[in-house]
Enzyme design. Structure first.
Site, PDB file in Angstrom:
ATOM      1  N   LYS A  63       0.837  -1.206   0.000  1.00  0.00           N
ATOM      2  CA  LYS A  63       0.000   0.000   0.000  1.00  0.00           C
ATOM      3  C   LYS A  63       0.874   1.259   0.000  1.00  0.00           C
ATOM      4  CE  LYS A  63      -2.387  -2.678  -0.500  1.00  0.00           C
ATOM      5  NZ  LYS A  63      -2.482  -4.143  -0.476  1.00  0.00           N
ATOM      6  N   SER A  98       1.041 -17.937   5.582  1.00  0.00           N
ATOM      7  CA  SER A  98       1.171 -18.515   4.240  1.00  0.00           C
ATOM      8  C   SER A  98       2.433 -17.996   3.555  1.00  0.00           C
ATOM      9  CB  SER A  98      -0.050 -18.119   3.409  1.00  0.00           C
ATOM     10  OG  SER A  98      -0.087 -16.710   3.262  1.00  0.00           O
ATOM     11  N   GLY A 113      -0.543 -14.400 -13.364  1.00  0.00           N
ATOM     12  CA  GLY A 113      -1.637 -14.409 -12.385  1.00  0.00           C
ATOM     13  C   GLY A 113      -2.244 -13.025 -12.238  1.00  0.00           C
ATOM     14  N   LEU A 140      -6.894 -12.981   4.106  1.00  0.00           N
ATOM     15  CA  LEU A 140      -6.955 -11.542   4.345  1.00  0.00           C
ATOM     16  C   LEU A 140      -6.577 -11.242   5.788  1.00  0.00           C
ATOM     17  CD1 LEU A 140     -10.313 -10.773   2.504  1.00  0.00           C
ATOM     18  CD2 LEU A 140      -8.004 -10.210   1.718  1.00  0.00           C
ATOM     19  N   ALA A 141      -5.878 -10.127   5.970  1.00  0.00           N
ATOM     20  CA  ALA A 141      -5.396  -9.771   7.303  1.00  0.00           C
ATOM     21  C   ALA A 141      -6.554  -9.591   8.288  1.00  0.00           C
ATOM     22  CB  ALA A 141      -4.575  -8.488   7.213  1.00  0.00           C
ATOM     23  N   HIS A 180     -23.339  15.718   2.129  1.00  0.00           N
ATOM     24  CA  HIS A 180     -23.178  16.160   0.753  1.00  0.00           C
ATOM     25  C   HIS A 180     -22.101  17.220   0.680  1.00  0.00           C
ATOM     26  CE1 HIS A 180     -24.170  17.280  -3.346  1.00  0.00           C
ATOM     27  NE2 HIS A 180     -24.103  18.539  -2.953  1.00  0.00           N
TER      28      HIS A 180
HETATM   29  P1  FAD Z   1       1.087 -14.145   8.424  1.00  0.00           P
HETATM   30  O1  FAD Z   1       0.876 -12.684   8.319  1.00  0.00           O
HETATM   31  O2  FAD Z   1       1.672 -14.846   7.258  1.00  0.00           O
HETATM   32  O3  FAD Z   1       1.970 -14.376   9.711  1.00  0.00           O
HETATM   33  C1  FAD Z   1       2.467 -15.622  10.070  1.00  0.00           C
HETATM   34  C2  FAD Z   1       3.771 -15.412  10.815  1.00  0.00           C
HETATM   35  O4  FAD Z   1       4.142 -16.652  11.393  1.00  0.00           O
HETATM   36  C3  FAD Z   1       4.936 -15.002   9.936  1.00  0.00           C
HETATM   37  O5  FAD Z   1       5.471 -13.782  10.379  1.00  0.00           O
HETATM   38  C4  FAD Z   1       5.945 -16.135  10.074  1.00  0.00           C
HETATM   39  O6  FAD Z   1       7.279 -15.658  10.122  1.00  0.00           O
HETATM   40  C5  FAD Z   1       5.541 -16.755  11.396  1.00  0.00           C
HETATM   41  N1  FAD Z   1       5.869 -18.174  11.531  1.00  0.00           N
HETATM   42  C6  FAD Z   1       5.557 -19.187  10.692  1.00  0.00           C
HETATM   43  N2  FAD Z   1       5.967 -20.369  11.198  1.00  0.00           N
HETATM   44  C7  FAD Z   1       6.563 -20.095  12.384  1.00  0.00           C
HETATM   45  C8  FAD Z   1       7.171 -20.882  13.384  1.00  0.00           C
HETATM   46  N3  FAD Z   1       7.218 -22.224  13.280  1.00  0.00           N
HETATM   47  N4  FAD Z   1       7.694 -20.267  14.473  1.00  0.00           N
HETATM   48  C9  FAD Z   1       7.630 -18.911  14.599  1.00  0.00           C
HETATM   49  N5  FAD Z   1       7.049 -18.113  13.698  1.00  0.00           N
HETATM   50  C10 FAD Z   1       6.520 -18.695  12.607  1.00  0.00           C
HETATM   51  N6  FAD Z   1      -4.509  -8.786   3.185  1.00  0.00           N
HETATM   52  C11 FAD Z   1      -5.398  -7.786   3.400  1.00  0.00           C
HETATM   53  O7  FAD Z   1      -6.351  -7.981   4.155  1.00  0.00           O
HETATM   54  N7  FAD Z   1      -5.242  -6.555   2.825  1.00  0.00           N
HETATM   55  C12 FAD Z   1      -4.207  -6.287   1.989  1.00  0.00           C
HETATM   56  O8  FAD Z   1      -4.095  -5.173   1.495  1.00  0.00           O
HETATM   57  C13 FAD Z   1      -3.269  -7.315   1.736  1.00  0.00           C
HETATM   58  N8  FAD Z   1      -2.220  -7.078   0.930  1.00  0.00           N
HETATM   59  C14 FAD Z   1      -1.307  -8.080   0.723  1.00  0.00           C
HETATM   60  C15 FAD Z   1      -0.239  -7.811  -0.131  1.00  0.00           C
HETATM   61  C16 FAD Z   1       0.691  -8.791  -0.375  1.00  0.00           C
HETATM   62  C17 FAD Z   1       1.843  -8.503  -1.303  1.00  0.00           C
HETATM   63  C18 FAD Z   1       0.574 -10.057   0.270  1.00  0.00           C
HETATM   64  C19 FAD Z   1       1.610 -11.110   0.046  1.00  0.00           C
HETATM   65  C20 FAD Z   1      -0.470 -10.327   1.115  1.00  0.00           C
HETATM   66  C21 FAD Z   1      -1.440  -9.335   1.339  1.00  0.00           C
HETATM   67  N9  FAD Z   1      -2.531  -9.562   2.168  1.00  0.00           N
HETATM   68  C22 FAD Z   1      -3.450  -8.569   2.363  1.00  0.00           C
HETATM   69  C23 FAD Z   1      -2.747 -10.854   2.838  1.00  0.00           C
HETATM   70  C24 FAD Z   1      -2.299 -10.758   4.309  1.00  0.00           C
HETATM   71  O9  FAD Z   1      -0.942 -10.382   4.351  1.00  0.00           O
HETATM   72  C25 FAD Z   1      -2.498 -12.105   4.989  1.00  0.00           C
HETATM   73  O10 FAD Z   1      -3.825 -12.532   4.824  1.00  0.00           O
HETATM   74  C26 FAD Z   1      -2.205 -11.990   6.483  1.00  0.00           C
HETATM   75  O11 FAD Z   1      -0.883 -11.551   6.699  1.00  0.00           O
HETATM   76  C27 FAD Z   1      -2.423 -13.346   7.164  1.00  0.00           C
HETATM   77  O12 FAD Z   1      -2.141 -13.226   8.517  1.00  0.00           O
HETATM   78  P2  FAD Z   1      -1.660 -14.481   9.396  1.00  0.00           P
HETATM   79  O13 FAD Z   1      -1.449 -13.945  10.758  1.00  0.00           O
HETATM   80  O14 FAD Z   1      -2.574 -15.606   9.198  1.00  0.00           O
HETATM   81  O15 FAD Z   1      -0.278 -14.931   8.759  1.00  0.00           O
HETATM   82  P1  NAI Z   2      -5.088 -14.762  -6.170  1.00  0.00           P
HETATM   83  O1  NAI Z   2      -5.717 -16.030  -5.811  1.00  0.00           O
HETATM   84  O2  NAI Z   2      -5.738 -13.479  -5.835  1.00  0.00           O
HETATM   85  O3  NAI Z   2      -4.841 -14.707  -7.743  1.00  0.00           O
HETATM   86  C1  NAI Z   2      -4.129 -15.678  -8.427  1.00  0.00           C
HETATM   87  C2  NAI Z   2      -4.503 -15.562  -9.897  1.00  0.00           C
HETATM   88  O4  NAI Z   2      -3.604 -16.355 -10.632  1.00  0.00           O
HETATM   89  C3  NAI Z   2      -5.905 -16.056 -10.201  1.00  0.00           C
HETATM   90  O5  NAI Z   2      -6.584 -15.100 -10.982  1.00  0.00           O
HETATM   91  C4  NAI Z   2      -5.677 -17.355 -10.964  1.00  0.00           C
HETATM   92  O6  NAI Z   2      -6.675 -17.631 -11.901  1.00  0.00           O
HETATM   93  C5  NAI Z   2      -4.341 -17.050 -11.623  1.00  0.00           C
HETATM   94  N1  NAI Z   2      -3.564 -18.230 -11.992  1.00  0.00           N
HETATM   95  C6  NAI Z   2      -3.378 -19.351 -11.267  1.00  0.00           C
HETATM   96  N2  NAI Z   2      -2.571 -20.204 -11.930  1.00  0.00           N
HETATM   97  C7  NAI Z   2      -2.228 -19.582 -13.092  1.00  0.00           C
HETATM   98  C8  NAI Z   2      -1.407 -19.942 -14.199  1.00  0.00           C
HETATM   99  N3  NAI Z   2      -0.783 -21.103 -14.228  1.00  0.00           N
HETATM  100  N4  NAI Z   2      -1.274 -19.075 -15.217  1.00  0.00           N
HETATM  101  C9  NAI Z   2      -1.918 -17.872 -15.193  1.00  0.00           C
HETATM  102  N5  NAI Z   2      -2.711 -17.492 -14.169  1.00  0.00           N
HETATM  103  C10 NAI Z   2      -2.851 -18.327 -13.126  1.00  0.00           C
HETATM  104  O7  NAI Z   2      -3.611 -14.852  -5.545  1.00  0.00           O
HETATM  105  P2  NAI Z   2      -2.488 -13.747  -5.369  1.00  0.00           P
HETATM  106  O8  NAI Z   2      -2.752 -12.575  -6.228  1.00  0.00           O
HETATM  107  O9  NAI Z   2      -1.202 -14.472  -5.508  1.00  0.00           O
HETATM  108  O10 NAI Z   2      -2.696 -13.300  -3.866  1.00  0.00           O
HETATM  109  C11 NAI Z   2      -2.578 -14.248  -2.805  1.00  0.00           C
HETATM  110  C12 NAI Z   2      -3.440 -13.864  -1.650  1.00  0.00           C
HETATM  111  O11 NAI Z   2      -2.996 -12.668  -1.045  1.00  0.00           O
HETATM  112  C13 NAI Z   2      -4.866 -13.642  -2.078  1.00  0.00           C
HETATM  113  O12 NAI Z   2      -5.644 -14.688  -1.546  1.00  0.00           O
HETATM  114  C14 NAI Z   2      -5.282 -12.347  -1.503  1.00  0.00           C
HETATM  115  O13 NAI Z   2      -6.399 -12.493  -0.687  1.00  0.00           O
HETATM  116  C15 NAI Z   2      -4.102 -11.875  -0.658  1.00  0.00           C
HETATM  117  N6  NAI Z   2      -3.864 -10.481  -1.019  1.00  0.00           N
HETATM  118  C16 NAI Z   2      -4.811  -9.565  -0.670  1.00  0.00           C
HETATM  119  C17 NAI Z   2      -4.674  -8.253  -1.037  1.00  0.00           C
HETATM  120  C18 NAI Z   2      -5.737  -7.295  -0.676  1.00  0.00           C
HETATM  121  O14 NAI Z   2      -6.586  -7.620   0.131  1.00  0.00           O
HETATM  122  N7  NAI Z   2      -5.718  -6.085  -1.230  1.00  0.00           N
HETATM  123  C19 NAI Z   2      -3.508  -7.776  -1.780  1.00  0.00           C
HETATM  124  C20 NAI Z   2      -2.602  -8.835  -2.133  1.00  0.00           C
HETATM  125  C21 NAI Z   2      -2.783 -10.126  -1.728  1.00  0.00           C
END
Ligand code: FAD
Ligand code: NAI
Length: 488
Positions: free
Chosen positions: A72, A167, A202, A342-343, A467
């Site tokens: 972000k 994840s 993707g 999702l977070a 508004h």
């Molecule tokens: P995580 O945030 O993955 O945290 C798990 C933690 O566990 C990690 O820090 C890891 O180091 C730790 N861990 C794992 N195994 C062990 C172990 N054995 N011992 C100690 N520590 C360990 N979601 C949104 O809602 N809004 C967004 O805008 C958004 N943007 C995203 C953008 C990107 C690029 C990505 C990759 C993801 C985004 N997400 C977003 C998804 C969001 O980051 C995840 O859904 C969220 O972080 C999941 O939270 P969690 O606590 O389940 O796991």
């Molecule tokens: P995603 O599941 O959102 O999208 C993956 C895309 O890749 C899908 O459209 C799928 O059809 C496509 N795909 C899969 N295999 C393919 C292939 N072989 N060739 C071409 N296309 C293919 O997963 P993404 O974008 O990797 O994000 C992972 C997770 O992170 C999501 O579940 C999302 O919820 C979370 N996230 C959330 C954000 C937010 O809330 N703003 C921002 C970024 C990530």
């Protein structure tokens, strides 16, 4: 009365911690992401002796370190640059010598992440959560062995454990991540320079957000998507409108294409694709290939299966009622279990587990979890899509309103997009709200609240909205679902 009892419990917990540190914890949380750290803070607030084990060295998990927040930050900065570059002149604002200092952009992103992750460490201290920096693994259901990041080892005992290990990016066979040329979102957030060409495999949420960042900064971006539409889970009408807008901005989409293979050439990469329905192969070359085809649950080295925790066919920890794993006292939440990755979903689950452990009614309403894509314009959704309602045979009514007819959107010169409201045909109850448009991510909160409280579209339509605001478009979309809009 209740307040006094709560205070005494809290004081007792602090006393326990300092005097009997060898006593078991009430709760050990493995993973300090939004699921884990929120659960730990809530549990401590509710009087449990709580620890959190996190191996990363900083708190906040994927979200704060390599996910939501850095992405972000880059989306915000790149949007400001593009706005100045493309739109300021039309608004009568003169800017000379506009450019991007990429090193400063990366530094700013790092500062934002650093301040937030340190903030959580502060919240742990404030709430008396014991923080172990290291790798946690089960040696039994009540014992967690920690390989501390400083090389030492420690074993802690606990009555309950919450697995919140999150994840990781799913690798693509034949295109292994080196985070230099073949990159995951983590590499894409930390590139050394702005690439000339980027191929994204993707067209999901990560794909379109990172494509937007770099396209705005001048990169030629091509997104390859297997399905016939981008961001597959969202409402189809919204997805199609969204793709049109992003295409107009300059992102090239090759939808309905599959990747046959690719090569890391050291300082560039090649990807061979083909239409899913058959046709000629295309070879794409780029400085970087971002693989964003989804994320997979992370349970490596946790030893969870050795104590009886079961994984499903997608590697997620299997949970039952109240986030139980089937092993007494062991729970799991967040990205490592089923549901949207999702977070805020992880956070809600973390709070629910802390409440359940303290005898309260922890609950998550999975019908009211919003999803936001932070592009420009944003996409925000909650509830059912039109396709889901059709598939389920639900009789629904539909209302919509374009931002073109909203005075604030006009004043802001941000008129793209619309709001679509889906309701139960008989009762008018809100079933789904889908927005593509300016500030959609903030506006969706009202729709989430409506769904949470079982509101009808008439309820929102009769609610006075200030508004001129963009949120008047939601009121009008509800008027349109319920009867007729005024301004259209
Ligand atoms: P995580 O945030 O993955 O945290 C798990 C933690 O566990 C990690 O820090 C890891 O180091 C730790 N861990 C794992 N195994 C062990 C172990 N054995 N011992 C100690 N520590 C360990 N979601 C949104 O809602 N809004 C967004 O805008 C958004 N943007 C995203 C953008 C990107 C690029 C990505 C990759 C993801 C985004 N997400 C977003 C998804 C969001 O980051 C995840 O859904 C969220 O972080 C999941 O939270 P969690 O606590 O389940 O796991
Ligand atoms: P995603 O599941 O959102 O999208 C993956 C895309 O890749 C899908 O459209 C799928 O059809 C496509 N795909 C899969 N295999 C393919 C292939 N072989 N060739 C071409 N296309 C293919 O997963 P993404 O974008 O990797 O994000 C992972 C997770 O992170 C999501 O579940 C999302 O919820 C979370 N996230 C959330 C954000 C937010 O809330 N703003 C921002 C970024 C990530």
């Amino acid at each position: 009365m209740f307040k006094t009892r709560y205070l005494i419990t809290n004081q007792f917990t602090h006393f326990q911690r300092s005097s009997f540190s060898s006593q078991p914890f009430d709760l050990v949380v493995i993973g300090g992401g939004p699921g884990g750290y929120v659960a730990a803070i809530k549990a401590a607030q509710l009087g449990l002796k709580t620890a959190c084990v996190e191996k990363r060295g900083t708190l906040g998990g994927t979200c704060l370190n390599v996910g939501c927040i850095p992405s972000k930050a880059l989306l915000n900065i790149s949007h400001k640059y593009e706005d100045a570059h493309k739109n300021f002149k039309g608004l009568g604002i003169k800017v000379d010598n506009l450019g991007v200092d990429w090193a400063q952009v990366q530094k700013k992103k790092g500062d934002i992440v650093g301040s937030l992750t340190k903030g959580i460490e502060g919240l742990f201290a404030k709430n008396k959560v014991s923080y172990y920096k290291g790798w946690g693994k089960f040696t039994s259901k009540n014992e967690i062995a920690i390989d501390l990041n400083d090389g030492k080892k420690e074993t802690i005992t606990t009555k309950n454990t919450l697995i919140a290990t999150g994840s990781e990016p799913t690798p693509f066979p034949g295109l292994e991540f080196d985070e230099k040329v073949i990159i995951s979102s983590t590499g894409a957030l930390a590139l050394q320079q702005i690439p000339k060409k980027l191929v994204v495999i993707g067209g999901g949420v990560i794909g379109v957000e990172m494509a937007s960042v770099y396209q705005r900064l001048g990169t030629e971006v091509t997104v390859v998507e297997y399905l016939d539409n981008i961001c597959g889970a969202i409402d189809l009408e919204v997805s199609k409108a969204f793709q049109k807008i992003l295409t107009k901005q300059g992102i090239k989409f090759l939808i309905g294409h599959k990747v046959l293979g690719g090569k890391n050439l050291g300082n560039a990469a090649e990807v061979v694709i083909e239409p899913v329905k058959g046709g000629d192969k295309i070879t794409l070359t780029a400085d970087h290939v971002l693989v964003s085809t989804g994320r997979r649950p992370y349970t490596q080295g946790l030893n969870a299966e050795s104590i009886g925790v079961k994984l499903d066919n997608r590697g997620r920890i299997q949970i039952g009622h109240n986030f139980t794993t089937g092993v007494d006292g062991v729970y799991a939440i967040g990205d490592v279990v089923e549901g949207p990755m999702l977070a805020h979903k992880a956070e809600e689950e973390g709070i629910a587990v802390a409440e359940i452990l303290t005898g309260k009614v922890g609950h998550v309403n999975y019908d009211a979890i919003p999803g936001v894509i932070y592009t420009n314009p944003e996409v925000a959704t909650v509830g059912k899509t039109e396709e889901e309602l059709k598939k389920a045979g639900v009789q629904y009514a539909k209302g919509s309103f374009p931002f073109l007819a909203n005075s604030r959107a006009k004043a802001n010169d941000e008129i793209e997009g619309f709001i679509k409201v889906l309701t139960d045909k008989k009762t008018d109850k809100l079933l789904g709200v889908h927005i593509v448009g300016p500030n959609a991510g903030e506006m969706i909160a009202e729709a989430v609240l409506g769904i949470e409280y079982g509101a009808a579209s008439e309820d929102l339509a009769r609610t006075c909205h200030a508004h001129p605001t963009l949120s008047e478009a939601l009121k009008e979309a509800c008027m349109s679902a319920h009867f007729k809009p005024i301004h259209m």
